[in-house]
Design a protein around this motif. Structure first.
Motif, PDB file in Angstrom:
ATOM      1  N   VAL A 238       0.833  -1.201   0.000  1.00 15.99           N
ATOM      2  CA  VAL A 238       0.000   0.000   0.000  1.00 15.99           C
ATOM      3  C   VAL A 238       0.868   1.251   0.000  1.00 15.99           C
ATOM      4  O   VAL A 238       0.592   2.223  -0.724  1.00 15.99           O
ATOM      5  CB  VAL A 238      -0.961  -0.010   1.205  1.00 15.99           C
ATOM      6  N   LYS A 239       1.924   1.225   0.782  1.00 15.91           N
ATOM      7  CA  LYS A 239       2.825   2.385   0.847  1.00 15.91           C
ATOM      8  C   LYS A 239       3.447   2.667  -0.517  1.00 15.91           C
ATOM      9  O   LYS A 239       3.512   3.823  -0.964  1.00 15.91           O
ATOM     10  CB  LYS A 239       3.909   2.123   1.882  1.00 15.91           C
ATOM     11  N   GLU A 240       3.892   1.622  -1.210  1.00 15.75           N
ATOM     12  CA  GLU A 240       4.497   1.835  -2.531  1.00 15.75           C
ATOM     13  C   GLU A 240       3.439   2.242  -3.557  1.00 15.75           C
ATOM     14  O   GLU A 240       3.720   3.060  -4.446  1.00 15.75           O
ATOM     15  CB  GLU A 240       5.214   0.565  -2.985  1.00 15.75           C
ATOM     16  N   ILE A 309      -4.683  11.152  -2.019  1.00 10.54           N
ATOM     17  CA  ILE A 309      -4.169   9.905  -2.602  1.00 10.54           C
ATOM     18  C   ILE A 309      -4.240   8.876  -1.483  1.00 10.54           C
ATOM     19  O   ILE A 309      -3.499   8.961  -0.504  1.00 10.54           O
ATOM     20  CB  ILE A 309      -2.710  10.054  -3.093  1.00 10.54           C
ATOM     21  N   GLU A 310      -5.153   7.893  -1.602  1.00 11.06           N
ATOM     22  CA  GLU A 310      -5.424   7.013  -0.468  1.00 11.06           C
ATOM     23  C   GLU A 310      -5.719   5.561  -0.875  1.00 11.06           C
ATOM     24  O   GLU A 310      -6.826   5.063  -0.652  1.00 11.06           O
ATOM     25  CB  GLU A 310      -6.582   7.561   0.356  1.00 11.06           C
ATOM     26  N   PRO A 311      -4.751   4.865  -1.438  1.00  8.85           N
ATOM     27  CA  PRO A 311      -4.971   3.455  -1.749  1.00  8.85           C
ATOM     28  C   PRO A 311      -5.116   2.623  -0.480  1.00  8.85           C
ATOM     29  O   PRO A 311      -4.659   3.026   0.598  1.00  8.85           O
ATOM     30  CB  PRO A 311      -3.707   3.065  -2.521  1.00  8.85           C
ATOM     31  N   GLY A 312      -5.758   1.482  -0.612  1.00  8.75           N
ATOM     32  CA  GLY A 312      -5.923   0.596   0.538  1.00  8.75           C
ATOM     33  C   GLY A 312      -6.121  -0.845   0.106  1.00  8.75           C
ATOM     34  O   GLY A 312      -6.486  -1.122  -1.037  1.00  8.75           O
ATOM     35  N   ILE A 313      -5.859  -1.748   1.018  1.00 16.54           N
ATOM     36  CA  ILE A 313      -6.138  -3.172   0.831  1.00 16.54           C
ATOM     37  C   ILE A 313      -6.915  -3.629   2.061  1.00 16.54           C
ATOM     38  O   ILE A 313      -6.510  -3.370   3.206  1.00 16.54           O
ATOM     39  CB  ILE A 313      -4.840  -3.993   0.675  1.00 16.54           C
ATOM     40  N   TYR A 314      -8.032  -4.348   1.825  1.00 14.59           N
ATOM     41  CA  TYR A 314      -8.942  -4.713   2.909  1.00 14.59           C
ATOM     42  C   TYR A 314      -9.235  -6.204   2.852  1.00 14.59           C
ATOM     43  O   TYR A 314      -9.794  -6.695   1.865  1.00 14.59           O
ATOM     44  CB  TYR A 314     -10.241  -3.910   2.786  1.00 14.59           C
ATOM     45  N   GLU A 318      -9.925 -10.027   8.720  1.00 20.38           N
ATOM     46  CA  GLU A 318      -8.509 -10.029   9.102  1.00 20.38           C
ATOM     47  C   GLU A 318      -8.052  -8.624   9.498  1.00 20.38           C
ATOM     48  O   GLU A 318      -7.900  -8.312  10.669  1.00 20.38           O
ATOM     49  CB  GLU A 318      -7.642 -10.564   7.962  1.00 20.38           C
ATOM     50  N   PHE A 319      -7.877  -7.759   8.514  1.00 21.91           N
ATOM     51  CA  PHE A 319      -7.430  -6.392   8.773  1.00 21.91           C
ATOM     52  C   PHE A 319      -7.529  -5.579   7.490  1.00 21.91           C
ATOM     53  O   PHE A 319      -7.721  -6.119   6.394  1.00 21.91           O
ATOM     54  CB  PHE A 319      -5.988  -6.357   9.314  1.00 21.91           C
ATOM     55  N   GLY A 320      -7.385  -4.281   7.617  1.00 24.02           N
ATOM     56  CA  GLY A 320      -7.330  -3.393   6.460  1.00 24.02           C
ATOM     57  C   GLY A 320      -6.220  -2.387   6.654  1.00 24.02           C
ATOM     58  O   GLY A 320      -5.883  -2.017   7.788  1.00 24.02           O
ATOM     59  N   ILE A 321      -5.631  -1.955   5.533  1.00 24.35           N
ATOM     60  CA  ILE A 321      -4.551  -0.968   5.581  1.00 24.35           C
ATOM     61  C   ILE A 321      -4.838   0.107   4.538  1.00 24.35           C
ATOM     62  O   ILE A 321      -5.101  -0.206   3.362  1.00 24.35           O
ATOM     63  CB  ILE A 321      -3.184  -1.627   5.330  1.00 24.35           C
ATOM     64  N   ARG A 322      -4.786   1.348   4.962  1.00 23.60           N
ATOM     65  CA  ARG A 322      -4.936   2.489   4.060  1.00 23.60           C
ATOM     66  C   ARG A 322      -3.951   3.567   4.485  1.00 23.60           C
ATOM     67  O   ARG A 322      -3.712   3.768   5.686  1.00 23.60           O
ATOM     68  CB  ARG A 322      -6.367   3.034   4.097  1.00 23.60           C
ATOM     69  N   ILE A 323      -3.374   4.238   3.511  1.00 24.75           N
ATOM     70  CA  ILE A 323      -2.483   5.378   3.764  1.00 24.75           C
ATOM     71  C   ILE A 323      -2.985   6.521   2.902  1.00 24.75           C
ATOM     72  O   ILE A 323      -3.194   6.350   1.699  1.00 24.75           O
ATOM     73  CB  ILE A 323      -1.015   5.053   3.418  1.00 24.75           C
TER      74      ILE A 323
END
Length: 337
Positions: A238-240, A309-314, A318-323
């Motif tokens: 997500v960071k990249e 700019i806020e991509p994420g994987i959910y 389990e969990f989700g990550i967004r930056i």
């Protein structure tokens, strides 16, 4: 010269520097009119410098009379501004061509002035500082609801600031819901914590999301290393993806190409179906403005546009990550606010 009628508070504020919850703003040629009732008229007259303030017990009736007296033939309006009842009351028997232009004001405000950009920069700075304050008060065993409560209090800064939106504070599996509501889940060491929050400074919004591992002395920075290897792997993806999307921002590109920079990288790493929202949205007086950074948006990016700019994987259960960060488009690329 465009003639238009507005009712949305932020749209009206943009035009005259004041708004309230019972108003109609009319622009006709080089004249402007702000119609409101006695509850707001005194303050409106003291604040508004570029429009005539009209006090009225019935703002629809006053607007009708004004439009008739001005001899208006065509006028633009945003159909989302008016209820069906209000529009029928306003427009009946006027013989005026009401031209529906959805989100008219947001289209006008899509490119920010240098003055607005400075306000947005300060909003972003203040919003980021509140994340640091929040990290310092979160303690072991605190519930999502309590974290949310503390986030609201910190963001409001003792009444000096307002919220861009209700903050999102989500632990572990709840973070897999992009717009999670806070639960009774209690945080413990090595838990994943996602916080999405923003403040309003001089009416302009900030918007920021950080995902971090909770531990003693943690911070909401983008430099995170998770104890859980899967979380760590996905965080780096997500960071990249965000980094690639930020690098793709420059005048002349299409909004969908910025979206693709993030989305294609996430898909290449096997999580394409787990990124189910747009990469970004405009930020200004409203928390969601134009341009929209999505797969379908062909908007050509121009200097002065401001958007997230806020991509994420959910991963459900389990969990989700967004930056998320907000950027302003410059002549050669963009600047992170």
């Amino acid at each position: 010269m465009l003639n238009y009628i507005l009712k949305d508070e932020n749209a009206v504020y943009f035009e005259c520097g004041y708004s309230c919850d019972n108003e109609i703003f009319i622009k006709f040629k080089d004249e402007s009119f702000f119609i409101t009732d006695a509850r707001y008229a005194i303050e409106a007259k003291s604040v508004i410098k570029n429009s005539q303030v009209i006090e009225s017990k019935d703002i629809n009736k006053s607007a009708r009379l004004l439009l008739r007296s001005l001899g208006v033939r065509d006028i633009i309006f945003n159909p989302s501004d008016f209820s069906y009842f209000d529009f029928k009351s306003l427009s009946r028997d006027l013989h005026i061509n009401f031209v529906a232009k959805n989100e008219f004001s947001k289209l006008k405000r899509q490119i920010k002035s240098s003055f607005e950009i400075e306000i947005l920069k300060e909003a972003a700075r203040l919003g980021a500082s509140k994340f640091d304050e929040l990290s310092s008060v979160i303690s072991d065993g605190m519930s999502e609801k309590m974290i949310n409560f503390k986030a609201e209090n910190i963001l409001r800064d003792g009444g000096n600031l307002a919220l861009s939106f209700d903050p999102i504070t989500a632990i572990n599996a709840n973070a897999a819901k992009a717009h999670a509501l806070p639960l009774d889940e209690r945080i413990k060491s090595a838990d994943l914590l996602l916080v999405d929050a923003g403040i309003k400074y001089q009416r302009y919004c900030s918007d920021r999301t950080r995902t971090a591992e909770f531990q003693d002395g943690f911070k909401f920075t983008k430099e995170q290393k998770f104890s859980n290897s899967k979380q760590n792997e996905i965080y780096q993806i997500v960071k990249e993806a965000q980094n690639l999307a930020i690098k793709a921002v420059k005048p002349g590109v299409r909004a969908c190409d910025i979206d693709s920079a993030a989305r294609d990288f996430i898909a290449k790493n096997g999580y394409g179906d787990k990124f189910f929202h747009s990469t970004g949205h405009g930020v200004g007086l409203d928390i969601h403005e134009f341009p929209i950074i999505s797969p379908r948006s062909t908007t050509i990016i121009e200097p002065g546009m401001v958007f997230s700019i806020e991509p994420g994987i959910y991963l459900e259960n389990e969990f989700g990550i967004r930056i998320e960060d907000v950027v302003v488009v410059t002549n050669s690329g963009c600047e992170v606010l």
